[in-house]
Design a protein around this motif. Structure first.
Motif, PDB file in Angstrom:
ATOM      1  N   UNK A  49       0.856  -1.183   0.000  1.00  0.00           N
ATOM      2  CA  UNK A  49       0.000   0.000   0.000  1.00  0.00           C
ATOM      3  C   UNK A  49       0.895   1.237   0.000  1.00  0.00           C
ATOM      4  N   UNK A  50       0.605   2.152  -0.918  1.00  0.00           N
ATOM      5  CA  UNK A  50       1.405   3.370  -1.016  1.00  0.00           C
ATOM      6  C   UNK A  50       0.969   4.375   0.048  1.00  0.00           C
ATOM      7  N   UNK A  51       1.719   5.452   0.129  1.00  0.00           N
ATOM      8  CA  UNK A  51       1.380   6.501   1.089  1.00  0.00           C
ATOM      9  C   UNK A  51       0.010   7.091   0.801  1.00  0.00           C
ATOM     10  N   UNK A  52      -0.389   7.065  -0.466  1.00  0.00           N
ATOM     11  CA  UNK A  52      -1.680   7.603  -0.861  1.00  0.00           C
ATOM     12  C   UNK A  52      -2.825   6.626  -0.761  1.00  0.00           C
ATOM     13  N   UNK A  53      -2.495   5.384  -0.409  1.00  0.00           N
ATOM     14  CA  UNK A  53      -3.543   4.389  -0.215  1.00  0.00           C
ATOM     15  C   UNK A  53      -3.786   3.461  -1.387  1.00  0.00           C
ATOM     16  N   UNK A  54      -2.997   3.560  -2.432  1.00  0.00           N
ATOM     17  CA  UNK A  54      -3.142   2.627  -3.545  1.00  0.00           C
ATOM     18  C   UNK A  54      -2.608   1.264  -3.135  1.00  0.00           C
ATOM     19  N   UNK A  55      -3.344   0.228  -3.510  1.00  0.00           N
ATOM     20  CA  UNK A  55      -2.991  -1.119  -3.064  1.00  0.00           C
ATOM     21  C   UNK A  55      -2.750  -2.054  -4.241  1.00  0.00           C
ATOM     22  N   UNK A  56      -1.978  -3.092  -3.980  1.00  0.00           N
ATOM     23  CA  UNK A  56      -1.804  -4.162  -4.958  1.00  0.00           C
ATOM     24  C   UNK A  56      -1.685  -5.472  -4.195  1.00  0.00           C
ATOM     25  N   UNK A  57      -2.071  -6.559  -4.875  1.00  0.00           N
ATOM     26  CA  UNK A  57      -2.112  -7.864  -4.242  1.00  0.00           C
ATOM     27  C   UNK A  57      -1.574  -8.937  -5.191  1.00  0.00           C
ATOM     28  N   UNK A  58      -0.966  -9.951  -4.610  1.00  0.00           N
ATOM     29  CA  UNK A  58      -0.620 -11.093  -5.421  1.00  0.00           C
ATOM     30  C   UNK A  58      -1.914 -11.816  -5.792  1.00  0.00           C
ATOM     31  N   UNK A  59      -1.923 -12.472  -6.944  1.00  0.00           N
ATOM     32  CA  UNK A  59      -3.164 -13.048  -7.474  1.00  0.00           C
ATOM     33  C   UNK A  59      -3.834 -14.021  -6.511  1.00  0.00           C
ATOM     34  N   UNK A  60      -3.041 -14.778  -5.780  1.00  0.00           N
ATOM     35  CA  UNK A  60      -3.605 -15.833  -4.945  1.00  0.00           C
ATOM     36  C   UNK A  60      -4.420 -15.309  -3.763  1.00  0.00           C
ATOM     37  N   UNK A  61      -4.289 -14.034  -3.430  1.00  0.00           N
ATOM     38  CA  UNK A  61      -5.033 -13.500  -2.281  1.00  0.00           C
ATOM     39  C   UNK A  61      -6.071 -12.455  -2.675  1.00  0.00           C
TER      40      UNK A  61
END
Length: 109
Positions: A49-61
């Motif tokens: 999660x970035x300072x601005x709140x953007x998120x990313x996830x690995x595909x399995x979760x």
């Protein structure tokens, strides 16, 4: 310094919430990440999660885990739902170049 908490033993389909307490004056501008390492496997990025709140996830979760942060409290969280046995691992909080000590998550079938 990063200190994780919230790990434990849970049955498949259950939920856990991991917390990471951070110290330091630059927390609010730092991308934070949760990683995990299962026995015999390489450490992998689970979510960030970035300072601005953007998120990313690995595909399995995707669709099961949610990362969030509270900059005022210098906390990062990982809400883990619909847990599977393959989610069993030591989970680490990271704020480059620092790592937490890890917290064990075990999901029984």
């Amino acid at each position: 310094q990063l200190v994780e908490s919230g790990g434990g033993l849970v049955q498949a389909g259950g939920s856990l919430r991991l917390s990471c307490a951070a110290s330091g004056s630059i927390f609010s501008i730092t991308t934070m990440g949760w990683y995990r390492q299962a026995p015999g496997k390489q450490r992998e990025l689970v979510a960030d999660i970035t300072s601005g709140g953007s998120t990313s996830y690995t595909d399995s979760v995707k669709g099961r885990f949610t990362i969030s942060r509270d900059n005022a409290k210098k906390m990062v969280y990982l809400q883990m739902n619909s847990l599977k046995p393959e989610d069993t691992a030591v989970y680490y909080c990271r704020s480059p170049p620092f790592w937490g000590q890890g917290t064990q998550v075990t999901v029984s079938s």
